[in-house]
Design a protein around this motif. Structure first.
Motif, PDB file in Angstrom:
ATOM      1  N   GLY A  43       0.778  -1.235   0.000  1.00 13.15           N
ATOM      2  CA  GLY A  43       0.000   0.000   0.000  1.00 13.15           C
ATOM      3  C   GLY A  43       0.807   1.281   0.000  1.00 13.15           C
ATOM      4  N   LEU A  44       2.130   1.177   0.003  1.00 13.61           N
ATOM      5  CA  LEU A  44       2.975   2.370   0.074  1.00 13.61           C
ATOM      6  C   LEU A  44       3.400   2.794  -1.329  1.00 13.61           C
ATOM      7  CD1 LEU A  44       4.588   4.540   1.509  1.00 13.61           C
ATOM      8  CD2 LEU A  44       6.379   2.843   1.976  1.00 13.61           C
ATOM      9  N   ARG A  45       2.918   3.944  -1.726  1.00 14.70           N
ATOM     10  CA  ARG A  45       3.294   4.501  -3.020  1.00 14.70           C
ATOM     11  C   ARG A  45       4.175   5.727  -2.775  1.00 14.70           C
ATOM     12  NH1 ARG A  45      -2.664   4.225  -5.979  1.00 14.70           N
ATOM     13  NH2 ARG A  45      -2.919   1.968  -5.778  1.00 14.70           N
ATOM     14  N   LEU A  46       5.301   5.746  -3.440  1.00 16.98           N
ATOM     15  CA  LEU A  46       6.280   6.796  -3.187  1.00 16.98           C
ATOM     16  C   LEU A  46       6.852   7.296  -4.501  1.00 16.98           C
ATOM     17  CD1 LEU A  46       7.890   8.276  -0.882  1.00 16.98           C
ATOM     18  CD2 LEU A  46       9.677   6.548  -1.260  1.00 16.98           C
ATOM     19  N   LYS A  47       6.834   8.616  -4.685  1.00 12.21           N
ATOM     20  CA  LYS A  47       7.426   9.254  -5.866  1.00 12.21           C
ATOM     21  C   LYS A  47       8.719   9.954  -5.437  1.00 12.21           C
ATOM     22  CE  LYS A  47       4.786  11.525  -8.665  1.00 12.21           C
ATOM     23  NZ  LYS A  47       3.781  12.519  -9.168  1.00 12.21           N
ATOM     24  N   ILE A  48       9.804   9.605  -6.104  1.00 12.88           N
ATOM     25  CA  ILE A  48      11.126  10.133  -5.756  1.00 12.88           C
ATOM     26  C   ILE A  48      11.711  10.877  -6.947  1.00 12.88           C
ATOM     27  CG2 ILE A  48      13.404   9.550  -4.845  1.00 12.88           C
ATOM     28  CD1 ILE A  48      12.289   6.792  -4.104  1.00 12.88           C
ATOM     29  N   ALA A  49      12.181  12.087  -6.707  1.00 15.92           N
ATOM     30  CA  ALA A  49      12.985  12.797  -7.711  1.00 15.92           C
ATOM     31  C   ALA A  49      14.449  12.689  -7.299  1.00 15.92           C
ATOM     32  CB  ALA A  49      12.568  14.261  -7.807  1.00 15.92           C
ATOM     33  N   VAL A  50      15.290  12.274  -8.228  1.00 18.77           N
ATOM     34  CA  VAL A  50      16.707  12.033  -7.936  1.00 18.77           C
ATOM     35  C   VAL A  50      17.578  12.907  -8.830  1.00 18.77           C
ATOM     36  CG1 VAL A  50      18.550  10.318  -7.894  1.00 18.77           C
ATOM     37  CG2 VAL A  50      16.222   9.645  -7.253  1.00 18.77           C
ATOM     38  N   LEU A  51      18.490  13.623  -8.190  1.00 15.81           N
ATOM     39  CA  LEU A  51      19.448  14.474  -8.895  1.00 15.81           C
ATOM     40  C   LEU A  51      20.856  14.076  -8.468  1.00 15.81           C
ATOM     41  CD1 LEU A  51      17.625  17.852  -8.192  1.00 15.81           C
ATOM     42  CD2 LEU A  51      17.555  16.576 -10.320  1.00 15.81           C
ATOM     43  N   ALA A  52      21.748  13.967  -9.431  1.00 15.10           N
ATOM     44  CA  ALA A  52      23.109  13.520  -9.116  1.00 15.10           C
ATOM     45  C   ALA A  52      24.136  14.282  -9.938  1.00 15.10           C
ATOM     46  CB  ALA A  52      23.244  12.011  -9.396  1.00 15.10           C
ATOM     47  N   ASP A  53      25.307  14.509  -9.334  1.00 15.35           N
ATOM     48  CA  ASP A  53      26.504  14.958 -10.058  1.00 15.35           C
ATOM     49  C   ASP A  53      26.308  16.291 -10.786  1.00 15.35           C
ATOM     50  OD1 ASP A  53      28.242  12.464  -9.678  1.00 15.35           O
ATOM     51  OD2 ASP A  53      26.424  11.613 -10.532  1.00 15.35           O
ATOM     52  N   PHE A  54      26.008  17.334 -10.016  1.00 18.48           N
ATOM     53  CA  PHE A  54      25.916  18.661 -10.613  1.00 18.48           C
ATOM     54  C   PHE A  54      27.283  19.169 -11.078  1.00 18.48           C
ATOM     55  CE2 PHE A  54      21.882  18.820  -8.315  1.00 18.48           C
ATOM     56  CZ  PHE A  54      21.072  19.531  -9.206  1.00 18.48           C
ATOM     57  N   HIS A  55      28.306  19.031 -10.251  1.00 21.37           N
ATOM     58  CA  HIS A  55      29.647  19.551 -10.554  1.00 21.37           C
ATOM     59  C   HIS A  55      29.562  21.032 -10.933  1.00 21.37           C
ATOM     60  CE1 HIS A  55      31.797  15.751 -10.235  1.00 21.37           C
ATOM     61  NE2 HIS A  55      30.825  15.175 -10.918  1.00 21.37           N
ATOM     62  N   ALA A  56      29.150  21.846  -9.972  1.00 26.97           N
ATOM     63  CA  ALA A  56      28.942  23.270 -10.219  1.00 26.97           C
ATOM     64  C   ALA A  56      30.222  23.954 -10.698  1.00 26.97           C
ATOM     65  CB  ALA A  56      28.447  23.946  -8.944  1.00 26.97           C
ATOM     66  N   CYS A  57      30.127  24.666 -11.800  1.00 24.69           N
ATOM     67  CA  CYS A  57      31.251  25.435 -12.323  1.00 24.69           C
ATOM     68  C   CYS A  57      30.724  26.370 -13.409  1.00 24.69           C
ATOM     69  CB  CYS A  57      32.348  24.526 -12.882  1.00 24.69           C
ATOM     70  SG  CYS A  57      31.828  23.518 -14.282  1.00 24.69           S
ATOM     71  N   ASP A  58      31.506  27.359 -13.716  1.00 30.46           N
ATOM     72  CA  ASP A  58      31.157  28.324 -14.745  1.00 30.46           C
ATOM     73  C   ASP A  58      32.103  28.110 -15.933  1.00 30.46           C
ATOM     74  OD1 ASP A  58      30.383  30.534 -16.200  1.00 30.46           O
ATOM     75  OD2 ASP A  58      30.774  31.990 -14.623  1.00 30.46           O
ATOM     76  N   PRO A  59      31.597  27.883 -17.157  1.00 29.80           N
ATOM     77  CA  PRO A  59      30.241  28.143 -17.623  1.00 29.80           C
ATOM     78  C   PRO A  59      29.338  26.920 -17.727  1.00 29.80           C
ATOM     79  CG  PRO A  59      31.661  27.882 -19.525  1.00 29.80           C
ATOM     80  CD  PRO A  59      32.530  27.667 -18.309  1.00 29.80           C
ATOM     81  N   TRP A  60      29.832  25.743 -17.371  1.00 28.23           N
ATOM     82  CA  TRP A  60      29.098  24.528 -17.708  1.00 28.23           C
ATOM     83  C   TRP A  60      27.915  24.258 -16.777  1.00 28.23           C
ATOM     84  CZ3 TRP A  60      31.118  23.877 -22.222  1.00 28.23           C
ATOM     85  CH2 TRP A  60      32.464  24.140 -22.426  1.00 28.23           C
ATOM     86  N   MET A  61      28.042  24.597 -15.493  1.00 27.38           N
ATOM     87  CA  MET A  61      26.941  24.335 -14.550  1.00 27.38           C
ATOM     88  C   MET A  61      26.883  25.503 -13.564  1.00 27.38           C
ATOM     89  SD  MET A  61      24.458  22.213 -13.790  1.00 27.38           S
ATOM     90  CE  MET A  61      24.831  20.626 -14.568  1.00 27.38           C
ATOM     91  N   THR A  62      26.296  26.580 -14.020  1.00 22.77           N
ATOM     92  CA  THR A  62      26.203  27.812 -13.237  1.00 22.77           C
ATOM     93  C   THR A  62      25.048  27.731 -12.236  1.00 22.77           C
ATOM     94  OG1 THR A  62      24.696  28.793 -14.844  1.00 22.77           O
ATOM     95  CG2 THR A  62      27.071  29.145 -15.188  1.00 22.77           C
ATOM     96  N   PRO A  63      25.012  28.611 -11.245  1.00 22.80           N
ATOM     97  CA  PRO A  63      23.864  28.633 -10.329  1.00 22.80           C
ATOM     98  C   PRO A  63      22.536  28.806 -11.056  1.00 22.80           C
ATOM     99  CG  PRO A  63      25.658  29.918  -9.412  1.00 22.80           C
ATOM    100  CD  PRO A  63      26.074  29.552 -10.803  1.00 22.80           C
ATOM    101  N   GLU A  64      22.543  29.580 -12.128  1.00 22.91           N
ATOM    102  CA  GLU A  64      21.308  29.781 -12.893  1.00 22.91           C
ATOM    103  C   GLU A  64      20.835  28.471 -13.521  1.00 22.91           C
ATOM    104  OE1 GLU A  64      23.332  33.417 -12.108  1.00 22.91           O
ATOM    105  OE2 GLU A  64      24.071  31.649 -13.209  1.00 22.91           O
TER     106      GLU A  64
END
Length: 297
Positions: A43-64
């Protein structure tokens, strides 16, 4: 005629050379998974959003861009959001550092009824000189995540209740936290993970979802764990019809991306969002996982 062919050939070569950057900047695709793992309550239904490996840097992965990805994840209206590590850049070629306070603020817009929970990845430790020298203490990435209210699990567990059912969320310490090299007098990477101690804190028979940055631990996971979630692999970052010339770890070669079931146990590996070492992604488009557990009929 020759000039036209030459121009066409040059255009094709330029397009081929530019394509790896198309995927680097690509809008993430949402990859859905639906399954009922072993020991999961009917009876347990669960929806999961998964995010992995941002590697924040400019210009490839900016805060925006991170904020845009988080908005896309919020639109899934998941019950819980899980972050699988590697927020720090891990990419020094043609990049500028993004301050941890900035990428953490971008992540802070993530929302879900059951909360936003995270583990750390190897680059979150490798990019922290103090941790590499001392081998303990709170990392820069930890401080940044905690400052925006994101719960971090490092060899710890958390009971979560939904619709009259309970499951446990477990977060494993990173398996490659202490980087190798003569500078640190380490011939190979050393992990800070402790799976037995992590699972020992569970005091009932409710199912467990294990967050482990690297999938290498999966063969050691016991039957208490209904589902293991991992990132780290980037699906090889270059994947040409299943040929991946580089793997981030032994487990990454064995479990590069997707859903794996072994001996009745389930593992889902994300292909991730950013880049490590080189700003190149070929045949491995950035992705957000949308996982539905339980009877979804």
């Amino acid at each position: 005629m020759f000039l036209k062919l030459a121009i066409a050939g040059l255009s094709a070569a330029m397009a081929t050379a530019a394509y790896p950057f198309v995927e680097v900047f690509g809008k993430p695709k949402v990859t859905p998974y639906r399954l009922t793992p072993a020991r999961w309550p009917k009876g347990l239904r669960l929806k999961i959003a998964v995010l992995a490996d941002f590697h924040a840097c400019d210009p490839w992965m900016t805060p925006e861009r991170i904020g845009s990805i988080c908005s896309e994840a919020n639109a899934l209206e998941a019950d819980i959001v899980l972050l699988l590590g590697d927020y720090m850049r891990g990419l020094h070629l043609m990049t500028q550092e993004v301050a941890p306070t900035d990428w953490a603020q971008a992540l802070s817009i993530l929302k879900a009824p059951l909360g936003v929970h995270a583990v750390l990845g190897n680059h979150d430790y490798w990019e922290d000189p103090r941790f590499q020298k001392e081998g303990n203490g709170e990392t820069i990435a930890e401080q940044a995540l905690r400052s925006v209210g994101i719960n971090i699990l490092i060899n710890t567990t958390l009971p979560v209740d939904k619709d009259g059912y309970r499951f446990w969320l477990a977060g494993l310490g990173d398996q490659l936290a202490l980087r190798p090299g003569s500078r640190y007098k380490r011939p190979e990477a050393i992990g800070i993970h402790d799976l037995p101690a992590t699972l020992a804190s569970i005091n009932d028979d409710a199912p467990v979802i294990l967050m482990a940055h690297e999938p290498d631990i999966f063969p050691e996971v016991d039957d208490r764990v209904s589902l293991t979630l991992s990132g780290h692999t980037h699906n090889g970052q270059v994947n040409i019809f299943g040929w991946r010339p580089i793997s981030a770890s032994k487990g990454s070669a064995r479990y590069p991306r997707g859903h794996f079931r072994e001996e009745g146990r389930d593992l889902i590996v994300s292909g991730g969002l950013g880049c490590s070492v080189l700003p190149v992604r070929v045949g491995t488009w950035p992705e957000i996982l949308a996982i539905e557990l339980g009877d979804t009929a």
